[in-house]
Design a protein around this motif. Structure first.
Motif, PDB file in Angstrom:
ATOM      1  N   ASN A 293      -0.943  -3.779   5.964  1.00 28.52           N
ATOM      2  CA  ASN A 293      -2.242  -4.132   6.543  1.00 28.52           C
ATOM      3  C   ASN A 293      -3.331  -4.198   5.468  1.00 28.52           C
ATOM      4  O   ASN A 293      -4.306  -4.939   5.616  1.00 28.52           O
ATOM      5  CB  ASN A 293      -2.626  -3.126   7.624  1.00 28.52           C
ATOM      6  CG  ASN A 293      -1.712  -3.191   8.829  1.00 28.52           C
ATOM      7  OD1 ASN A 293      -1.102  -4.219   9.098  1.00 28.52           O
ATOM      8  ND2 ASN A 293      -1.593  -2.086   9.554  1.00 28.52           N
ATOM      9  N   VAL A 294      -3.170  -3.422   4.409  1.00 32.75           N
ATOM     10  CA  VAL A 294      -4.112  -3.518   3.285  1.00 32.75           C
ATOM     11  C   VAL A 294      -3.949  -4.870   2.594  1.00 32.75           C
ATOM     12  O   VAL A 294      -4.938  -5.526   2.252  1.00 32.75           O
ATOM     13  CB  VAL A 294      -3.905  -2.354   2.298  1.00 32.75           C
ATOM     14  CG1 VAL A 294      -4.716  -2.576   1.013  1.00 32.75           C
ATOM     15  CG2 VAL A 294      -4.316  -1.036   2.948  1.00 32.75           C
ATOM     16  N   TYR A 295      -2.718  -5.319   2.390  1.00 27.89           N
ATOM     17  CA  TYR A 295      -2.494  -6.675   1.879  1.00 27.89           C
ATOM     18  C   TYR A 295      -3.199  -7.695   2.772  1.00 27.89           C
ATOM     19  O   TYR A 295      -3.852  -8.626   2.293  1.00 27.89           O
ATOM     20  CB  TYR A 295      -1.007  -7.004   1.871  1.00 27.89           C
ATOM     21  CG  TYR A 295      -0.175  -6.417   0.750  1.00 27.89           C
ATOM     22  CD1 TYR A 295      -0.687  -6.288  -0.541  1.00 27.89           C
ATOM     23  CD2 TYR A 295       1.148  -6.052   0.976  1.00 27.89           C
ATOM     24  CE1 TYR A 295       0.098  -5.790  -1.566  1.00 27.89           C
ATOM     25  CE2 TYR A 295       1.950  -5.554  -0.044  1.00 27.89           C
ATOM     26  CZ  TYR A 295       1.414  -5.422  -1.321  1.00 27.89           C
ATOM     27  OH  TYR A 295       2.200  -4.940  -2.329  1.00 27.89           O
TER      28      TYR A 295
ATOM     29  N   LYS B 250      -5.838  11.398   2.750  1.00 29.01           N
ATOM     30  CA  LYS B 250      -6.063  10.469   1.638  1.00 29.01           C
ATOM     31  C   LYS B 250      -5.751   9.041   2.059  1.00 29.01           C
ATOM     32  O   LYS B 250      -6.507   8.113   1.735  1.00 29.01           O
ATOM     33  CB  LYS B 250      -5.189  10.881   0.451  1.00 29.01           C
ATOM     34  CG  LYS B 250      -5.423  10.030  -0.794  1.00 29.01           C
ATOM     35  CD  LYS B 250      -4.598  10.553  -1.967  1.00 29.01           C
ATOM     36  CE  LYS B 250      -4.840   9.721  -3.222  1.00 29.01           C
ATOM     37  NZ  LYS B 250      -4.011  10.215  -4.359  1.00 29.01           N
ATOM     38  N   LEU B 251      -4.655   8.849   2.798  1.00 27.10           N
ATOM     39  CA  LEU B 251      -4.312   7.502   3.237  1.00 27.10           C
ATOM     40  C   LEU B 251      -5.351   6.971   4.215  1.00 27.10           C
ATOM     41  O   LEU B 251      -5.755   5.801   4.130  1.00 27.10           O
ATOM     42  CB  LEU B 251      -2.927   7.474   3.879  1.00 27.10           C
ATOM     43  CG  LEU B 251      -2.484   6.112   4.434  1.00 27.10           C
ATOM     44  CD1 LEU B 251      -2.495   5.052   3.347  1.00 27.10           C
ATOM     45  CD2 LEU B 251      -1.114   6.206   5.080  1.00 27.10           C
ATOM     46  N   ARG B 252      -5.802   7.804   5.133  1.00 28.75           N
ATOM     47  CA  ARG B 252      -6.822   7.343   6.091  1.00 28.75           C
ATOM     48  C   ARG B 252      -8.073   6.879   5.363  1.00 28.75           C
ATOM     49  O   ARG B 252      -8.695   5.884   5.748  1.00 28.75           O
ATOM     50  CB  ARG B 252      -7.132   8.452   7.093  1.00 28.75           C
ATOM     51  CG  ARG B 252      -5.957   8.797   7.996  1.00 28.75           C
ATOM     52  CD  ARG B 252      -6.381   9.597   9.192  1.00 28.75           C
ATOM     53  NE  ARG B 252      -6.910  10.901   8.884  1.00 28.75           N
ATOM     54  CZ  ARG B 252      -6.237  12.057   9.008  1.00 28.75           C
ATOM     55  NH1 ARG B 252      -4.972  12.034   9.422  1.00 28.75           N
ATOM     56  NH2 ARG B 252      -6.801  13.205   8.733  1.00 28.75           N
ATOM     57  N   ALA B 253      -8.437   7.595   4.304  1.00 29.30           N
ATOM     58  CA  ALA B 253      -9.621   7.205   3.528  1.00 29.30           C
ATOM     59  C   ALA B 253      -9.383   5.866   2.827  1.00 29.30           C
ATOM     60  O   ALA B 253     -10.305   5.047   2.706  1.00 29.30           O
ATOM     61  CB  ALA B 253      -9.959   8.285   2.502  1.00 29.30           C
TER      62      ALA B 253
ATOM     63  N   PRO C 212      -1.566   0.705  -1.077  1.00 32.34           N
ATOM     64  CA  PRO C 212      -2.204   2.017  -1.195  1.00 32.34           C
ATOM     65  C   PRO C 212      -1.245   3.094  -1.695  1.00 32.34           C
ATOM     66  O   PRO C 212      -0.143   3.255  -1.170  1.00 32.34           O
ATOM     67  CB  PRO C 212      -2.691   2.314   0.221  1.00 32.34           C
ATOM     68  CG  PRO C 212      -1.902   1.417   1.110  1.00 32.34           C
ATOM     69  CD  PRO C 212      -1.582   0.205   0.312  1.00 32.34           C
ATOM     70  N   ALA C 213      -1.684   3.829  -2.717  1.00 30.23           N
ATOM     71  CA  ALA C 213      -0.817   4.823  -3.352  1.00 30.23           C
ATOM     72  C   ALA C 213      -0.454   5.973  -2.421  1.00 30.23           C
ATOM     73  O   ALA C 213       0.580   6.613  -2.604  1.00 30.23           O
ATOM     74  CB  ALA C 213      -1.503   5.369  -4.609  1.00 30.23           C
TER      75      ALA C 213
ATOM     76  N   GLU D 140       0.369   5.695   0.701  1.00 32.08           N
ATOM     77  CA  GLU D 140       1.349   5.250   1.692  1.00 32.08           C
ATOM     78  C   GLU D 140       2.737   5.707   1.253  1.00 32.08           C
ATOM     79  O   GLU D 140       3.097   5.605   0.079  1.00 32.08           O
ATOM     80  CB  GLU D 140       1.299   3.719   1.789  1.00 32.08           C
ATOM     81  CG  GLU D 140       1.218   3.199   3.209  1.00 32.08           C
ATOM     82  CD  GLU D 140       2.562   2.804   3.773  1.00 32.08           C
ATOM     83  OE1 GLU D 140       3.544   3.489   3.468  1.00 32.08           O
ATOM     84  OE2 GLU D 140       2.610   1.800   4.514  1.00 32.08           O
ATOM     85  N   LYS D 141       3.535   6.217   2.199  1.00 29.02           N
ATOM     86  CA  LYS D 141       4.811   6.830   1.809  1.00 29.02           C
ATOM     87  C   LYS D 141       5.815   5.824   1.257  1.00 29.02           C
ATOM     88  O   LYS D 141       6.787   6.213   0.602  1.00 29.02           O
ATOM     89  CB  LYS D 141       5.415   7.595   2.978  1.00 29.02           C
ATOM     90  CG  LYS D 141       5.905   6.745   4.134  1.00 29.02           C
ATOM     91  CD  LYS D 141       6.540   7.629   5.192  1.00 29.02           C
ATOM     92  CE  LYS D 141       7.125   6.812   6.339  1.00 29.02           C
ATOM     93  NZ  LYS D 141       7.778   7.682   7.345  1.00 29.02           N
ATOM     94  N   ARG D 142       5.610   4.524   1.501  1.00 31.81           N
ATOM     95  CA  ARG D 142       6.505   3.512   0.963  1.00 31.81           C
ATOM     96  C   ARG D 142       6.034   2.977  -0.395  1.00 31.81           C
ATOM     97  O   ARG D 142       6.611   2.019  -0.913  1.00 31.81           O
ATOM     98  CB  ARG D 142       6.601   2.334   1.945  1.00 31.81           C
ATOM     99  CG  ARG D 142       7.203   2.677   3.288  1.00 31.81           C
ATOM    100  CD  ARG D 142       8.687   2.848   3.204  1.00 31.81           C
ATOM    101  NE  ARG D 142       9.285   3.043   4.523  1.00 31.81           N
ATOM    102  CZ  ARG D 142      10.576   3.241   4.729  1.00 31.81           C
ATOM    103  NH1 ARG D 142      11.395   3.276   3.697  1.00 31.81           N
ATOM    104  NH2 ARG D 142      11.043   3.407   5.943  1.00 31.81           N
ATOM    105  N   PHE D 143       5.019   3.594  -0.963  1.00 30.72           N
ATOM    106  CA  PHE D 143       4.435   3.083  -2.208  1.00 30.72           C
ATOM    107  C   PHE D 143       5.489   2.909  -3.304  1.00 30.72           C
ATOM    108  O   PHE D 143       5.463   1.935  -4.063  1.00 30.72           O
ATOM    109  CB  PHE D 143       3.332   4.017  -2.704  1.00 30.72           C
ATOM    110  CG  PHE D 143       2.750   3.633  -4.039  1.00 30.72           C
ATOM    111  CD1 PHE D 143       1.898   2.551  -4.157  1.00 30.72           C
ATOM    112  CD2 PHE D 143       3.081   4.342  -5.195  1.00 30.72           C
ATOM    113  CE1 PHE D 143       1.373   2.179  -5.384  1.00 30.72           C
ATOM    114  CE2 PHE D 143       2.570   3.976  -6.424  1.00 30.72           C
ATOM    115  CZ  PHE D 143       1.710   2.900  -6.520  1.00 30.72           C
ATOM    116  N   HIS D 144       6.443   3.829  -3.386  1.00 29.31           N
ATOM    117  CA  HIS D 144       7.445   3.771  -4.452  1.00 29.31           C
ATOM    118  C   HIS D 144       8.348   2.538  -4.355  1.00 29.31           C
ATOM    119  O   HIS D 144       9.013   2.169  -5.324  1.00 29.31           O
ATOM    120  CB  HIS D 144       8.316   5.037  -4.429  1.00 29.31           C
ATOM    121  CG  HIS D 144       9.181   5.150  -3.208  1.00 29.31           C
ATOM    122  ND1 HIS D 144       8.676   5.542  -1.984  1.00 29.31           N
ATOM    123  CD2 HIS D 144      10.503   4.910  -3.016  1.00 29.31           C
ATOM    124  CE1 HIS D 144       9.654   5.549  -1.089  1.00 29.31           C
ATOM    125  NE2 HIS D 144      10.772   5.172  -1.690  1.00 29.31           N
TER     126      HIS D 144
END
Length: 420
Positions: A118-120, A145-148, A81-82, A84-88
């Motif tokens: 958890n999305v994976y 946005k992340l919760r959505a 998920p974009a 998520e703060k670890r996205f980069h």
């Protein structure tokens, strides 16, 4: 039973890594357990891993590892998920490797340990396995946005486990998930390999990432008041992070260079806590409070802000530690000085903290997970039926709104009593 944990990076330092390894080791008494690390940046983990637990790294980010030469390593992730703060830190190579692992995974239970992972889990793990999302961060710590982005994926899982009852209640109220068991199980902390503190050293310890939310600035300000009254007492702050230079300047400016020190990271931290007589936590928020339990396991009372969500569920105010209002420098300083002035009371509180901390032994926490696995397996069909009904209701509701039709509501059941 085979159990797999999905971890962001098993080779780093952090509360989620440590508690995952603790739980994996406890479950290994009865199960076949492995930890899958999304990435690897060093040769060996910083925390000791039980030899019965397999560690499987998916992508090696070390220059000599070879994966950084793969073209997919330099393409942005499409599945993480974009928001998520670890996205980069994620990329198409991790997407590909984790999907391959999960699609071929033979585990009976697969447990994710952070939102993006958890999305994976939701997207790629086989439906025959029990799929459980752990939430080591508070619901409110996630952006809207992340919760959505998380909601549709979490609704497809079997369970969401938070570290506090308060956070579980928030998830149940704010992110309804029919058919998904939402509950709290605290982190486990094993008995340390050091003797408990004697409670006599004039030392206050604190530990954590040096980031704004941990409010070490507030603690340093409070300690300035303590040092004025008790100049022989010392403050030791353990951890690293972006705030180190600013905090060092604050210590210098307040004239505390001789009594307050930034000690750097230590692992395990219990050896340092056992040298202290008090541990302080000044955070604005804590999803759980690992350092609180770690200090209590060393027989050290903790003075903590009563911040959301963890401290109030761990500390019995006035018995195993002290709780003070969040952001209140004077209350924090006053509570520390009360315990400094009362050595017998401080040591009695430390003994009570040690006894209370046994609730976080890995064995009983592992048993709670075993009970959860059994419950989820036993009611799998009922939960699937509940989820299906909810899906049908949502779709009918969308159709009704689309065509401007009021949804049909079921009439209330008759009470069996005639009206007057």
């Amino acid at each position: 039973m085979k159990i797999a944990f999905l971890l962001h990076n098993a080779y780093g330092i952090g509360g989620t890594i440590r508690t995952t390894m603790n739980l994996a080791a406890a479950l290994a008494d009865r199960h076949d357990v492995e930890i899958v690390s999304m990435m690897r940046h060093r040769e060996t983990p910083r925390f000791a891993l039980d030899p019965r637990v397999r560690l499987i790294p998916l992508v090696d980010t070390r220059p000599e590892g070879g994966d950084t030469e793969n073209p997919l390593f330099h393409q942005a992730s499409r599945d993480f998920p974009a928001a998520e703060k670890r996205f980069h830190q994620y990329n198409r190579l991790i997407d590909t490797r984790v999907a391959e692992y999960l699609r071929g995974c033979a585990a009976d239970v697969i447990i994710g340990t952070r939102p993006g992972v958890n999305v994976y889990l939701s997207r790629f793990a086989p439906r025959r396995a029990l799929r459980i999302a752990q939430e080591h961060l508070r619901y409110e710590a996630h952006s809207k946005k992340l919760r959505a982005q998380l909601a549709p994926h979490y609704r497809a899982l079997d369970a969401v486990v938070t570290t506090t009852e308060a956070d579980a209640a928030v998830y149940r109220a704010r992110m309804p998930m029919p058919g998904v068991r939402t509950l709290a199980i605290p982190n486990s902390v094993p008995e340390p390999a050091v003797a408990p503190s004697e409670g006599t050293a004039p030392v206050i310890a604190a530990a954590g990432r040096l980031v704004p939310g941990k409010r070490f600035d507030l603690l340093i300000d409070a300690f300035a008041e303590v040092a004025a009254e008790y100049p022989d007492w010392r403050l030791r702050i353990y951890g690293g992070g972006a705030e180190r230079e600013r905090l060092a300047e604050r210590i210098e400016r307040l004239g505390l260079s001789g009594s307050a020190k930034l000690m750097g990271s230590r692992s395990p931290i219990e050896a340092e806590f056992a040298k202290a007589s008090l541990v302080a936590v000044a955070s604005d928020a804590e999803s759980f409070g690992m350092t609180i339990v770690e200090a209590m396991r060393c027989g050290v009372p903790v003075v903590s802000t009563d911040c959301p969500l963890g401290p109030g569920e761990i500390i019995r105010d006035g018995v195993t530690g002290r709780l003070v209002p969040t952001g209140d420098k004077r209350a924090l300083a006053s509570a520390l000085m009360d315990l400094i002035a009362d050595a017998p009371g401080r040591r009695a509180m430390g003994a009570a903290a040690l006894e209370s901390s046994r609730a976080y032994d890995p064995a009983p926490i592992a048993r709670r997970y075993d009970q959860l696995f059994a419950e989820l397996e036993a009611n799998r069909f009922a939960r699937s039926w509940e989820r299906g009904r909810a899906t049908v209701r949502r779709r009918l509701g969308r159709l009704a709104r689309r065509f401007g039709v009021s949804p049909v509501r079921r009439a209330p059941a008759a009470s069996g009593k005639a009206s007057a």
